[in-house]
Design a protein around this motif. Structure first.
Motif, PDB file in Angstrom:
ATOM      1  N   VAL A 134       0.718  -1.162   0.001  1.00 31.77           N
ATOM      2  CA  VAL A 134      -0.289   0.133  -0.118  1.00 31.77           C
ATOM      3  C   VAL A 134       0.958   1.398  -0.219  1.00 31.77           C
ATOM      4  N   ILE A 135       1.729   1.649   0.583  1.00 31.92           N
ATOM      5  CA  ILE A 135       2.949   2.554   0.660  1.00 31.92           C
ATOM      6  C   ILE A 135       3.586   2.528  -0.908  1.00 31.92           C
ATOM      7  N   LEU A 136       4.060   1.358  -1.288  1.00 32.91           N
ATOM      8  CA  LEU A 136       4.500   1.769  -2.539  1.00 32.91           C
ATOM      9  C   LEU A 136       3.393   2.439  -4.037  1.00 32.91           C
ATOM     10  N   MET A 137       2.102   2.058  -3.196  1.00 33.29           N
ATOM     11  CA  MET A 137       0.932   2.228  -4.358  1.00 33.29           C
ATOM     12  C   MET A 137       0.712   3.959  -4.208  1.00 33.29           C
ATOM     13  N   ILE A 138       0.327   4.213  -2.980  1.00 31.19           N
ATOM     14  CA  ILE A 138      -0.039   5.708  -2.611  1.00 31.19           C
ATOM     15  C   ILE A 138       1.266   6.540  -2.408  1.00 31.19           C
ATOM     16  N   SER A 139       2.288   6.069  -2.188  1.00 28.21           N
ATOM     17  CA  SER A 139       3.577   6.946  -2.901  1.00 28.21           C
ATOM     18  C   SER A 139       4.163   7.143  -3.900  1.00 28.21           C
ATOM     19  N   LYS A 140       3.351   6.150  -4.800  1.00 24.34           N
ATOM     20  CA  LYS A 140       3.603   6.412  -6.651  1.00 24.34           C
ATOM     21  C   LYS A 140       5.261   6.146  -6.538  1.00 24.34           C
ATOM     22  N   SER A 141       5.550   5.189  -5.427  1.00 21.07           N
ATOM     23  CA  SER A 141       6.984   4.385  -5.650  1.00 21.07           C
ATOM     24  C   SER A 141       7.067   3.767  -7.107  1.00 21.07           C
ATOM     25  N   LEU A 142       6.161   2.672  -7.338  1.00 22.13           N
ATOM     26  CA  LEU A 142       6.464   2.288  -8.089  1.00 22.13           C
ATOM     27  C   LEU A 142       4.932   2.507  -9.214  1.00 22.13           C
ATOM     28  N   GLU A 143       5.263   1.370 -10.220  1.00 15.98           N
ATOM     29  CA  GLU A 143       3.239   1.624 -10.709  1.00 15.98           C
ATOM     30  C   GLU A 143       2.754   0.471 -10.612  1.00 15.98           C
ATOM     31  N   LEU A 144       1.766   1.450 -11.030  1.00 11.37           N
ATOM     32  CA  LEU A 144       0.525   1.292 -10.018  1.00 11.37           C
ATOM     33  C   LEU A 144      -0.081  -0.236 -11.453  1.00 11.37           C
ATOM     34  N   THR A 145       1.054  -1.578 -10.996  1.00 13.34           N
ATOM     35  CA  THR A 145       0.734  -2.698 -12.265  1.00 13.34           C
ATOM     36  C   THR A 145      -0.540  -3.470 -11.494  1.00 13.34           C
ATOM     37  N   LYS A 146      -1.184  -4.454 -12.790  1.00 15.29           N
ATOM     38  CA  LYS A 146      -1.920  -5.424 -12.270  1.00 15.29           C
ATOM     39  C   LYS A 146      -1.360  -5.985 -11.100  1.00 15.29           C
ATOM     40  N   THR A 147       0.029  -6.603 -11.181  1.00 16.16           N
ATOM     41  CA  THR A 147       1.079  -7.827 -10.580  1.00 16.16           C
ATOM     42  C   THR A 147       1.373  -7.441  -9.170  1.00 16.16           C
ATOM     43  N   LEU A 148       1.800  -5.954  -9.190  1.00 14.61           N
ATOM     44  CA  LEU A 148       1.608  -5.042  -7.713  1.00 14.61           C
ATOM     45  C   LEU A 148       0.161  -5.196  -6.365  1.00 14.61           C
TER      46      LEU A 148
END
Length: 202
Positions: A134-148
């Motif tokens: 969730v941190i990676l998603m909302i901080s946009k540290s990683l691209e919001l991919t289907k895998t994530l």
């Protein structure tokens, strides 16, 4: 398991179980009153953590897009990196301590019982792994991919499933202990000698 048993011997007293219950649910109460309502109101739905049946890529994208800088900061701290850091471990200790005490008083000793003691801590690990996603998603540290999103959603579901297993096990063994107490009391009554009534004087 010996390390876990040593820990649970200390935490499974009635006093410590009560302390863990109050501590874990106090943290939960703070989240439910102060942080989660603000975040839910901003995103127009429940936060990732409360989507117990999981979420799709479109739902994840909607949540991330609806978060503004202020709400993102609140979601990151104190929600994810303080409150949701304390709550999982307090809850795991609370649930496992109750299970340990119930297994002790019902004289339950088996490999399954040993595994069930670990279940709350598995839920805790899934919760922490979910928080990282969730941190990676909302901080946009990683691209919001289907895998994530699939990984994060799966962790959310697993967290809920393992927590539910722990609560159901507690209920089952609490009922077992209650029935044992009733049977024990009935046996004592059955074995008790009947009082001999004194004869009436004429």
């Amino acid at each position: 398991m010996s390390i876990l048993n040593s820990l649970l011997i200390k935490t499974s007293s009635v006093k410590n179980i009560c302390i863990l219950f109050v501590a874990s649910h106090l943290v939960l109460l703070i989240m439910m009153i102060f942080t989660l309502p603000v975040i839910n109101d901003q995103i127009g739905t429940k936060v990732f953590d409360l989507q117990t049946l999981g979420y799709s890529v479109s739902v994840a994208e909607s949540i991330v897009e609806n978060l503004n800088n202020e709400t993102t900061s609140l979601y990151l701290f104190p929600q994810l990196t303080l409150l949701d850091l304390l709550y999982p471990i307090l809850l795991a200790l609370f649930l496992s301590s109750i299970l340990f005490r119930l297994f002790s008083i019902t004289e339950t000793k088996s490999k399954i019982a040993s595994i069930l003691l670990v279940i709350p801590f598995m839920a805790m690990l899934f919760d922490y792994a979910e928080n990282i996603c969730v941190i990676l998603m909302i901080s946009k540290s990683l691209e919001l991919t289907k895998t994530l999103v699939l990984l994060s959603s799966s962790l959310t579901i697993l967290k809920g499933v393992f927590t539910s297993i722990a609560w159901i096990t507690i209920l089952v063994y609490a009922i077992k202990w209650f029935r044992m107490k009733i049977l024990e009391r009935n046996n004592k009554k059955a074995k008790a000698p009947y009082p001999i009534s004194a004869g009436k004087k004429r």
